[in-house]
Design a protein around this motif. Structure first.
Motif, PDB file in Angstrom:
ATOM      1  N   LEU A 129      -3.761  -5.213  12.748  1.00 43.05           N
ATOM      2  CA  LEU A 129      -4.514  -4.668  11.615  1.00 43.05           C
ATOM      3  C   LEU A 129      -3.907  -3.329  11.230  1.00 43.05           C
ATOM      4  O   LEU A 129      -3.731  -2.456  12.088  1.00 43.05           O
ATOM      5  CB  LEU A 129      -5.987  -4.505  11.980  1.00 43.05           C
ATOM      6  CG  LEU A 129      -6.733  -5.794  12.390  1.00 43.05           C
ATOM      7  CD1 LEU A 129      -8.063  -5.464  13.030  1.00 43.05           C
ATOM      8  CD2 LEU A 129      -6.913  -6.703  11.181  1.00 43.05           C
ATOM      9  N   VAL A 130      -3.586  -3.167   9.944  1.00 40.69           N
ATOM     10  CA  VAL A 130      -2.908  -1.964   9.478  1.00 40.69           C
ATOM     11  C   VAL A 130      -3.617  -1.430   8.240  1.00 40.69           C
ATOM     12  O   VAL A 130      -3.702  -2.122   7.216  1.00 40.69           O
ATOM     13  CB  VAL A 130      -1.426  -2.252   9.121  1.00 40.69           C
ATOM     14  CG1 VAL A 130      -0.710  -0.959   8.781  1.00 40.69           C
ATOM     15  CG2 VAL A 130      -0.728  -2.984  10.255  1.00 40.69           C
ATOM     16  N   ASN A 131      -4.115  -0.221   8.334  1.00 39.70           N
ATOM     17  CA  ASN A 131      -4.725   0.448   7.186  1.00 39.70           C
ATOM     18  C   ASN A 131      -3.615   1.080   6.355  1.00 39.70           C
ATOM     19  O   ASN A 131      -2.998   2.049   6.788  1.00 39.70           O
ATOM     20  CB  ASN A 131      -5.723   1.502   7.663  1.00 39.70           C
ATOM     21  CG  ASN A 131      -6.392   2.237   6.511  1.00 39.70           C
ATOM     22  OD1 ASN A 131      -6.242   1.868   5.349  1.00 39.70           O
ATOM     23  ND2 ASN A 131      -7.135   3.289   6.846  1.00 39.70           N
ATOM     24  N   MET A 132      -3.375   0.565   5.169  1.00 35.44           N
ATOM     25  CA  MET A 132      -2.299   1.071   4.309  1.00 35.44           C
ATOM     26  C   MET A 132      -2.840   2.058   3.277  1.00 35.44           C
ATOM     27  O   MET A 132      -2.419   2.053   2.113  1.00 35.44           O
ATOM     28  CB  MET A 132      -1.607  -0.101   3.614  1.00 35.44           C
ATOM     29  CG  MET A 132      -0.830  -1.014   4.552  1.00 35.44           C
ATOM     30  SD  MET A 132       0.656  -0.224   5.212  1.00 35.44           S
ATOM     31  CE  MET A 132       1.681  -0.188   3.746  1.00 35.44           C
ATOM     32  N   SER A 133      -3.732   2.928   3.705  1.00 36.00           N
ATOM     33  CA  SER A 133      -4.305   3.920   2.794  1.00 36.00           C
ATOM     34  C   SER A 133      -4.757   5.139   3.579  1.00 36.00           C
ATOM     35  O   SER A 133      -4.771   5.138   4.817  1.00 36.00           O
ATOM     36  CB  SER A 133      -5.501   3.326   2.047  1.00 36.00           C
ATOM     37  OG  SER A 133      -6.634   3.238   2.893  1.00 36.00           O
TER      38      SER A 133
END
Length: 562
Positions: free
Chosen positions: A515-519
């Motif tokens: 899971l990667v938060n791109m913000s």
């Protein structure tokens, strides 16, 4: 879960750009002895297979991808004794070495092409693609991949033209000629018999051209059309590919990686898998997410994290649906800008290493083999050049000149080139804070150093336990850990359909999720009880019910049995 496992599926690959890696003799250009001197660094990083960009004899118009002799080493890099020493020492360290195989075209300085120009009646004329002009114009309106000029070059004052999909110094080979193909296969087998462990195969989707050589409706203000519409992944290419596999690759314990730009997912079975010609292939659909399609390549797209997630899902699922299919996963290479500058919108999270680590987690556990391009493990960012004279890349210079012809201002044209230039990834490797960042002992490097203040050196990062470099080492160790490797390497890929728009994520096997938060905004996700195996923020810990991702936080999690 994959059943028939291959030796190369568990490996981590590292691409070396020789001219920029390490200069051992202080002439301004990296060389083979420089690579040998840094094998300990690469072994310590944990990579298993080294991929060398071209070191063959070449006038270096396109930095070695214009080959004038396939059987000789370019003197700027050393000689064949140096190469033999490199190959031997790589094998002694338990690593493998693959070469770059460039067989769509040669240099215009190759003896074959020189003979083709000198004597139009010689057999070498048919080694390349020559056509008569249309009156005083080229044979058709195909545009070269390098800029907006024609893909045809006139031969002197004659009405003969030769085809060059790339620069005019890179005439395309005529794969329709079986005699030419035999020469190529002899060369490939010569290197394999020498002991190299395989090839990365350059521009291979271009070897088949539509034999009608017809013009198409123009797709740009120059009246030309993209050459790839008639020369990339065309029907009939499978005949050449399978013949090359059967004559060169079959029965050998090697690894082959195709550069398959423009490939439709429906064509994957031709290229990879149980019946394909290569071990794996690069997919460029998500790598080029920031580039407008069509002739105006310099325009940027307004892509969103959910677009990236959809492209990754489509790529991974298409490869997995190909029986025996395997992916070559990458963020950067010698033709791409730095990934941190491309994918991480926030400057703060580019400079603190968080963004680079997030991207590392995002791609490292995709199904397939991770490829690291030199300097990527340091989290290097793009440069900012102030004048076109500071560029070496033939494509950047050509596209800059053509943008000026289209009325784009020099300032704006330079901005576009800075964003996408291939030179971004080709600057000398920053080993330390000594003169020229330790690349050599003081001679001016062939390409100006990357002076982005957000960059650091290998020496600094080796000494910092929290560095991007040491984070890559942790990821490699984790992927190789027998407690996790079955799921993380061989497990199925599954998309996660209910993620927030700004989160990229996927499932591997039954137990693992990335899971990667791109913000920069915190993202909360409901979850069962899980253990965080690795995060770009913190060490391992367990989470129950809700997982909150900080700005640009990325995690690899494992389900915990109740």
């Amino acid at each position: 879960m994959i059943k028939n496992k291959k030796w190369w599926q568990k490996e981590v690959f590292y691409q070396i750009y020789p001219a920029s890696f390490k200069d051992s003799n202080n002439d301004g250009i990296g060389d083979i002895q420089g690579i040998i001197s840094k094998l300990g660094y690469l072994k310590n990083l944990g990579v298993n297979v080294l991929w060398l960009s071209p070191i063959y004899q070449s006038p270096m118009v396109d930095n070695g991808y214009d080959i004038s002799d396939y059987f000789k080493i370019n003197p700027i890099f050393g000689n064949m004794r140096d190469f033999d020493e490199l190959l031997k020492k790589v094998h002694q360290l338990g690593m493998k070495l693959i070469m770059d195989l460039v067989v769509n075209h040669t240099s215009d300085q190759h003896p074959w092409f020189k003979k083709a120009l000198k004597d139009p009646s010689s057999k070498y004329r048919n080694y390349y693609i020559f056509k008569k002009g249309d009156g005083d114009n080229p044979p058709n309106n195909w545009r070269s991949n390098f800029g907006y000029g024609s893909a045809w070059e006139r031969v002197g004052a004659s009405n003969d033209y030769y085809l060059h999909v790339f620069s005019k110094q890179q005439p395309d080979l005529n794969w329709e000629n079986p005699e030419l193909r035999n020469e190529i296969y002899k060369m490939i087998n010569w290197w394999l018999d020498k002991g190299v462990d395989g090839f990365r195969v350059d521009a291979i989707t271009f070897i088949k051209k539509d034999q009608d050589f017809k013009s198409l409706p123009a797709d740009g203000p120059d009246g030309l059309v993209q050459v790839k519409k008639k020369t990339e992944n065309r029907p009939g290419i499978e005949k050449f590919l399978r013949e090359m596999r059967d004559r060169c690759f079959k029965g050998r314990k090697i690894v082959t990686v195709g550069e398959t730009s423009g490939l439709k997912y429906s064509d994957f079975p031709t290229y990879i898998g149980d019946h394909g010609v290569f071990s794996m292939a690069f997919d460029f659909h998500y790598a080029d997410i920031d580039v407008e399609s069509g002739s105006e390549w310099y325009k940027r797209t307004d892509w969103k994290p959910k677009d990236l997630r959809k492209l990754i899902d489509a790529s991974q699922e298409s490869i997995e649906q190909t029986p025996g299919g395997w992916s070559a996963n990458f963020l950067e290479n010698h033709d791409q800008p730095r990934s941190v500058s491309k994918y991480i919108c926030s400057l703060s999270y580019r400079n603190n290493g968080i963004g680079a680590k997030a991207l590392a987690i995002m791609y490292f556990f995709l199904r397939g083999c991770p490829f690291i391009f030199q300097g990527q493990e340091l989290g290097l960012q793009n440069f900012e050049r102030e004048d076109i004279s500071e560029f070496n890349d033939v494509s950047s210079i050509s596209n800059y000149e053509q943008m000026l012809k289209l009325g784009i201002s020099p300032k704006q044209a330079l901005h576009y080139i800075n964003l996408r230039s291939r030179d971004n990834g080709r600057t000398p490797f920053p080993w330390n804070n000594d003169v020229n960042n330790g690349f050599n002992n003081g001679t001016k490097p062939w390409l100006k150093l990357n002076e982005n203040v957000g960059n650091s050196t290998a020496k600094d990062e080796l000494q910092d336990k929290q560095s991007v470099l040491n984070f890559y080492r942790r990821l490699i160790s984790l992927r190789n850990n027998p407690d996790y490797s079955d799921g993380l390497i061989y497990g199925d890929y599954k998309e996660i359909s209910d993620l927030p728009d700004k989160v990229v994520g996927y499932q591997r096997g039954k137990d693992y999720e990335v899971l990667v938060n791109m913000s920069e905004e915190r993202q909360r996700l409901p979850c069962a009880k899980v253990k965080i195996l690795v995060s770009n923020y913190s060490e391992q810990h367990e989470v129950d019910q809700n997982l909150e991702l900080k700005a640009y936080e990325a995690v690899l999690i494992k389900k915990v049995e109740e």
